[in-house]
Design a protein around this motif. Structure first.
Motif, short mmCIF file in Angstrom:
data_model
loop_
_atom_site.label_atom_id
_atom_site.label_comp_id
_atom_site.label_asym_id
_atom_site.label_seq_id
_atom_site.Cartn_x
_atom_site.Cartn_y
_atom_site.Cartn_z
N MET A 186 0.80 -1.21 0.00
CA MET A 186 0.00 0.00 0.00
C MET A 186 0.84 1.28 0.00
O MET A 186 0.38 2.31 -0.48
CB MET A 186 -0.96 0.01 1.19
CG MET A 186 -2.02 -1.06 1.10
SD MET A 186 -2.89 -1.02 -0.48
CE MET A 186 -2.45 -2.59 -1.18
N TYR A 212 -5.84 -7.37 2.61
CA TYR A 212 -5.22 -6.99 1.34
C TYR A 212 -6.26 -6.47 0.35
O TYR A 212 -6.06 -5.43 -0.28
CB TYR A 212 -4.48 -8.19 0.72
CG TYR A 212 -4.04 -7.93 -0.70
CD1 TYR A 212 -2.98 -7.07 -0.97
CD2 TYR A 212 -4.70 -8.51 -1.77
CE1 TYR A 212 -2.60 -6.79 -2.26
CE2 TYR A 212 -4.32 -8.25 -3.07
CZ TYR A 212 -3.27 -7.39 -3.32
OH TYR A 212 -2.89 -7.12 -4.61
N ILE A 214 -9.28 -5.25 0.92
CA ILE A 214 -9.88 -3.98 1.36
C ILE A 214 -8.92 -2.83 1.10
O ILE A 214 -9.31 -1.80 0.53
CB ILE A 214 -10.27 -4.05 2.86
CG1 ILE A 214 -11.47 -4.97 3.04
CG2 ILE A 214 -10.56 -2.65 3.41
CD1 ILE A 214 -11.79 -5.27 4.49
N THR A 215 -7.65 -3.00 1.47
CA THR A 215 -6.71 -1.89 1.28
C THR A 215 -6.38 -1.67 -0.19
O THR A 215 -6.20 -0.53 -0.61
CB THR A 215 -5.41 -2.12 2.08
OG1 THR A 215 -4.87 -3.38 1.73
CG2 THR A 215 -5.67 -2.06 3.56
N SER A 223 -8.42 -2.20 -2.72
CA SER A 223 -9.57 -1.55 -3.36
C SER A 223 -9.74 -0.11 -2.87
O SER A 223 -10.26 0.74 -3.58
CB SER A 223 -10.86 -2.34 -3.09
OG SER A 223 -11.16 -2.33 -1.72
N TRP A 224 -9.28 0.16 -1.66
CA TRP A 224 -9.40 1.49 -1.09
C TRP A 224 -8.41 2.46 -1.72
O TRP A 224 -8.73 3.61 -1.98
CB TRP A 224 -9.19 1.39 0.42
CG TRP A 224 -9.15 2.69 1.13
CD1 TRP A 224 -10.16 3.59 1.26
CD2 TRP A 224 -8.04 3.25 1.80
NE1 TRP A 224 -9.76 4.67 1.98
CE2 TRP A 224 -8.44 4.50 2.33
CE3 TRP A 224 -6.73 2.84 2.02
CZ2 TRP A 224 -7.59 5.31 3.06
CZ3 TRP A 224 -5.90 3.65 2.75
CH2 TRP A 224 -6.34 4.87 3.26
N LYS A 225 -7.19 1.96 -1.98
CA LYS A 225 -6.17 2.84 -2.55
C LYS A 225 -6.38 2.92 -4.06
O LYS A 225 -6.48 1.93 -4.75
CB LYS A 225 -4.78 2.29 -2.24
CG LYS A 225 -3.69 3.22 -2.72
CD LYS A 225 -2.34 2.83 -2.20
CE LYS A 225 -1.35 3.82 -2.76
NZ LYS A 225 -0.03 3.62 -2.30
N SER A 226 -6.42 4.12 -4.54
CA SER A 226 -6.61 4.30 -5.98
C SER A 226 -5.29 4.07 -6.72
O SER A 226 -4.23 4.09 -6.14
CB SER A 226 -7.13 5.71 -6.26
OG SER A 226 -6.18 6.66 -5.83
#
Length: 173
Positions: A47, A90, A92-93, A95-98
């Motif tokens: 990330m 993994y 979630i993070t 998909s959260w980070k563009s």
């Protein structure tokens, strides 16, 4: 910093703990902690990295899954919980980070979930066969004890009969 400052020292400390007999009952928990630290460390490195790192570091998660499912003999329930925690965090993070294209995210998620399911099957098979072998060894040990007791009883009866035959033989002489 994450790899050499957190993950490697954690593994070294757990390795050194294996030399203590008091730690044995906590080894499953320590192995779970090591796998979570390694997996979540890779998620963190993924990330904070650039797009190339983000799209390729999922392979490190597969190494952690192989580690937790097969190399350390972690029990099925613990290793499964550990594996799903790592994969879910993994996904979630990621998909959260563009910045990670949907196709790459879907591909990475597919491979991670597939590796996790394969690892679960391996771990279950290891544990099943170990439990079965333990049961068979225990059953064999019990049967061995029964055979040994029967042998001792037979030897005692033979010695009694030998004495009786010797006495009868003396009387006949």
């Amino acid at each position: 910093t994450v790899r050499f400052g957190i993950v490697c020292p954690t593994f070294l400390i757990i390795y050194l703990c294996t030399f203590s007999e008091r730690i044995i009952r906590y080894m499953q928990t320590l192995m779970m902690a090591a796998a979570l630290i390694a997996g979540l460390g890779i998620v963190y490195m993924t990330m904070i990295g650039n797009a190339l790192i983000m799209s390729t570091y999922y392979a490190g998660l597969m190494l952690v899954l192989m580690f937790s499912y097969s190399f350390v003999w972690m029990r099925f329930i613990r290793s499964t919980l550990c594996g799903w925690i790592i994969i879910i965090v993994y996904m979630i993070t990621a998909s959260w980070k563009s910045g990670l294209p949907l196709e790459i995210f879907a591909n990475n998620a597919f491979f991670c979930v597939s590796a996790n399911l394969i690892g679960m099957a391996m771990c279950y098979a290891f544990e099943y066969y170990n439990r079965r072998d333990y049961y068979l060894r225990r059953l064999l040990s019990q049967q061995h004890q029964e055979v040994e007791a029967a042998k001792n009883e037979l030897e005692e009866r033979v010695s009694e009969r030998t004495v009786m035959l010797a006495t009868a033989n003396e009387e006949l002489r």
